[in-house]
Design an enzyme around this catalytic site. Structure first.
Site, PDB file in Angstrom:
ATOM      1  CG  HIS A  78       3.157   0.203   2.642  1.00  0.00           C
ATOM      2  ND1 HIS A  78       2.408   0.706   3.690  1.00  0.00           N
ATOM      3  CD2 HIS A  78       3.089  -1.005   2.777  1.00  0.00           C
ATOM      4  CE1 HIS A  78       1.798  -0.392   4.381  1.00  0.00           C
ATOM      5  NE2 HIS A  78       2.289  -1.306   4.038  1.00  0.00           N
ATOM      6  CG  ASP A  82      -2.174  -4.764   4.980  1.00  0.00           C
ATOM      7  OD1 ASP A  82      -1.491  -4.779   3.960  1.00  0.00           O
ATOM      8  OD2 ASP A  82      -2.069  -4.798   5.942  1.00  0.00           O
TER       9      ASP A  82
END
Length: 263
Positions: A78, A82
């Site tokens: 996704h 991060d």
């Protein structure tokens, strides 16, 4: 399957016969030990999943672990920073495209959708759509290892936050899909985006599903007790949780309130 690699010292270096984790140096209450960057493949070709932050030392370490093998693609579970921030830099270092569900995170012509199969030499990776944590969340099934790369859909410790671009109804359906698949495919391991390898996929998914049901009932009870908004619900339902995690809990409560309105 030749067995799991689970180092005593933590997630770095853990994995399966075809996947090894290179842990990014971005630990936090939200990222646990840091982002797990997965190198998946065989002796000649690999995929890199979730390069993590745009951290030069980490990306060079990933490139060193690739060890001269051809990189078929960089894949994203996704688009949250991060997991994705370093994708462009690493792709340019390795001469590979970036493939993701969200076109904004792609580098090259090909995306990723549910049902795709991506090859790295003789290792195939099957794409499973699992929206919920975010609208663009994907998991990657490694049939040769009977293992699933789960991104933030399942974590190695704790439970997943429903982000503002996610949806709890979608997430519950994704958990049900993964649970059915874990049993049907006899899954042996979950390889999360944060935290350690999980060797009991069915048990973990059962616990995730039960936890969501319990939290929804707690929120219903808090509302019946007079809680008026997400913050007041967090103060009641998440009283035992470290306050540094309350902003994330408030996001999840907001998602659960939206879900309850649809019932």
């Amino acid at each position: 399957m030749s067995g799991l690699r689970i180092p005593v010292e933590g997630p770095d270096g853990s994995g399966t016969a075809s996947a090894v984790n290179v842990l990014a140096p971005n630990p936090s209450p939200m990222t646990l030990d840091g982002t797990n960057t997965w190198i998946v493949g065989g002796e000649r070709a690999v995929l890199v999943v979730d390069p993590g932050p745009d951290d030069e030392a980490h990306l060079r370490r990933v490139a060193e672990r690739v060890d001269g093998r051809r990189v078929t693609a960089v894949l994203l579970t996704h688009g949250h920073p991060d997991h994705s921030e370093g994708a462009g830099t690493l792709a340019r270092m390795l001469g590979a495209p970036v493939r993701a569900l969200d076109p904004r995170h792609r580098l090259g012509d090909e995306g990723l959708v549910d049902g795709d199969v991506v090859m790295a030499g003789d290792v195939d990776v099957r794409v499973v759509g699992t929206p919920g944590h975010s609208f663009d969340s994907l998991c990657f099934w490694l049939p040769g290892d009977r293992a699933m790369l789960t991104g933030d859909t399942i974590l190695g410790r704790g439970t997943t936050v429903i982000a503002p671009d996610g949806n709890l109804g979608d997430y519950l359906r994704s958990l049900d899909r993964l649970r059915q698949g874990a049993e049907m495919l006899e899954a042996a391991a979950l390889l999360p985006g944060h935290g350690p390898v999980l060797p009991d996929p069915s048990g973990v998914l059962d616990a995730y599903i039960a936890h969501r049901r319990e939290r929804l009932e707690q929120i219903r009870e808090a509302i019946r007790g007079g809680a008026r908004d997400a913050r007041e619900i967090v103060e009641l339902v998440y009283a035992e949780v470290d306050r540094s995690l309350w902003p994330a809990a408030e996001m999840s409560v907001a998602a659960q309130l939206d879900y309850l309105k649809t019932l």
